[in-house]
Design an enzyme around this catalytic site. Structure first.
Site, PDB file in Angstrom:
ATOM      1  N   GLY A  34      72.755  22.387  38.801  1.00  0.00           N
ATOM      2  CA  GLY A  34      71.321  22.042  38.929  1.00  0.00           C
ATOM      3  C   GLY A  34      71.494  20.524  38.425  1.00  0.00           C
ATOM      4  N   GLY A  37      73.161  20.250  34.820  1.00  0.00           N
ATOM      5  CA  GLY A  37      74.675  20.499  34.917  1.00  0.00           C
ATOM      6  C   GLY A  37      75.061  21.618  35.551  1.00  0.00           C
ATOM      7  N   ASP A 171      58.434  30.579  36.121  1.00  0.00           N
ATOM      8  CA  ASP A 171      59.266  30.259  37.363  1.00  0.00           C
ATOM      9  C   ASP A 171      59.624  31.586  37.702  1.00  0.00           C
ATOM     10  OD1 ASP A 171      60.240  28.983  39.523  1.00  0.00           O
ATOM     11  OD2 ASP A 171      61.740  28.054  38.508  1.00  0.00           O
TER      12      ASP A 171
END
Ligand code: ADE
Length: 307
Positions: A34, A37, A171
């Site tokens: 992502g 990293g 999320d």
């Protein structure tokens, strides 16, 4: 070979464990990547035992937001403490300016991919085939309805623990749930989490609008009740074996229709009882939505009814 399961004593001993670089062994097996990293498969040496681990690596040139998220995730995990239905922290390490977060390994990867890989029909038309089984007499998934309900119940239990610790995930979605080799579901990706009771988002981070609650989309207000909304969407993702919510609709359209009272329709062959649960999660007034404890109990009851 290393043990499949992390001994509980290791998970419970020291959540603030600092690992030395020598304790960590990384492989070239990339589990994820992502902005921040990457996540690599590896092992960590803890109390003389070699433990399989997913090691999150913050890249050296990471921007401030990524650095902040990384540190935030560690802080949140330490605050939350051990629970069987969340991804647990094994320890952290800094080596030559690079930061590493050793997480409990979940061998079956993320729930969204897992669901999609379990599909038995080549072509799944989401509007009609949002069903686990008996689509035109054929089975849609290799997973049984008890297995699917168990996953949902595990997530509700893990989220119940997070909410008891006053942590808002922000999320929650199938892609952020991981499955162990034994198909135990664990909530992951605390990068966006915040500890406050109510968090008003001020940053410009992309919003996962297909699973975000109506009040978070309109007023940027996040509470445990907005996580409940996302859980309802996650139930829908499970029932549709990895379907895309509001497929083909743009974010503005979705918000407009939600405000008019529109909600995701009942997937074909989704049991009425389960759809009712989703609909409760999508009540406009956050206080009208159930708690994670309620949801876990209801799901547990549905599992029992199938035995
Ligand atoms: N990908 C990201 N985190 C992971 C974990 N803890 N286990 C397996 N795959 C992952």
């Amino acid at each position: 070979s290393p043990p499949q399961h992390i001994p509980l004593k290791i998970l419970l001993t020291d959540y603030n464990r600092e690992l030395t670089w020598e304790d960590i062994s990384l492989t070239s097996n990339l589990l994820g990547a992502g902005h921040f990293g990457e996540v690599r498969k590896g092992t960590v040496m803890v109390d003389g035992e070699r433990i399989p681990s997913a090691i999150k690596i913050l890249k050296r040139g990471a921007d401030d937001a990524s650095k902040q998220d990384f540190q935030q995730e560690v802080n949140i995990m330490r605050h939350v403490g051990y629970h069987p239905n969340i991804i647990n922290l094994l320890g952290v390490c800094i080596n030559e300016g690079q930061q590493y977060m050793a997480l409990e390994m979940a061998g079956n990867g993320d729930l969204l991919k897992f669901l999609r890989n379990s599909r038995m029909l080549e072509v799944v038309t989401p509007t009609y085939a949002n069903t686990r089984s008996d689509f035109n007499g054929r089975t849609l998934s290799t997973l049984s309805s008890v297995q699917l309900l168990r996953i949902a119940c595990d997530v509700a239990t893990g989220m119940g623990h997070l909410s008891a610790k006053e942590v808002i995930h922000r999320d929650l979605a199938a892609r952020n749930v991981l499955l162990t080799d034994n198909l135990i579901a664990k909530v992951a990706d605390f990068g966006l989490s915040r500890g406050e009771g109510i968090y008003e988002q001020t940053s410009k981070r992309a919003i996962p609008f297909r699973s975000t609650s109506i009040e978070a989309l309109t007023r940027r207000i996040y509470t445990t009740k907005s996580d409940i909304w996302s859980f309802g969407i996650l139930l829908w993702e499970i029932v549709t074996i990895g379907g895309t919510p509001y497929r083909g609709m743009k974010s503005r359209t979705i918000l407009g229709r939600l405000r008019d009272g529109y909600r995701l329709p009942k997937p074909r062959n989704c049991e009425a009882e389960l759809y009712q649960l989703m609909m409760l999660c999508w009540k406009t007034r956050p206080e009208d939505r159930p708690t994670f404890t309620d949801l876990a109990e209801q799901l547990e009851g549905m599992i029992e009814d199938k035995h």
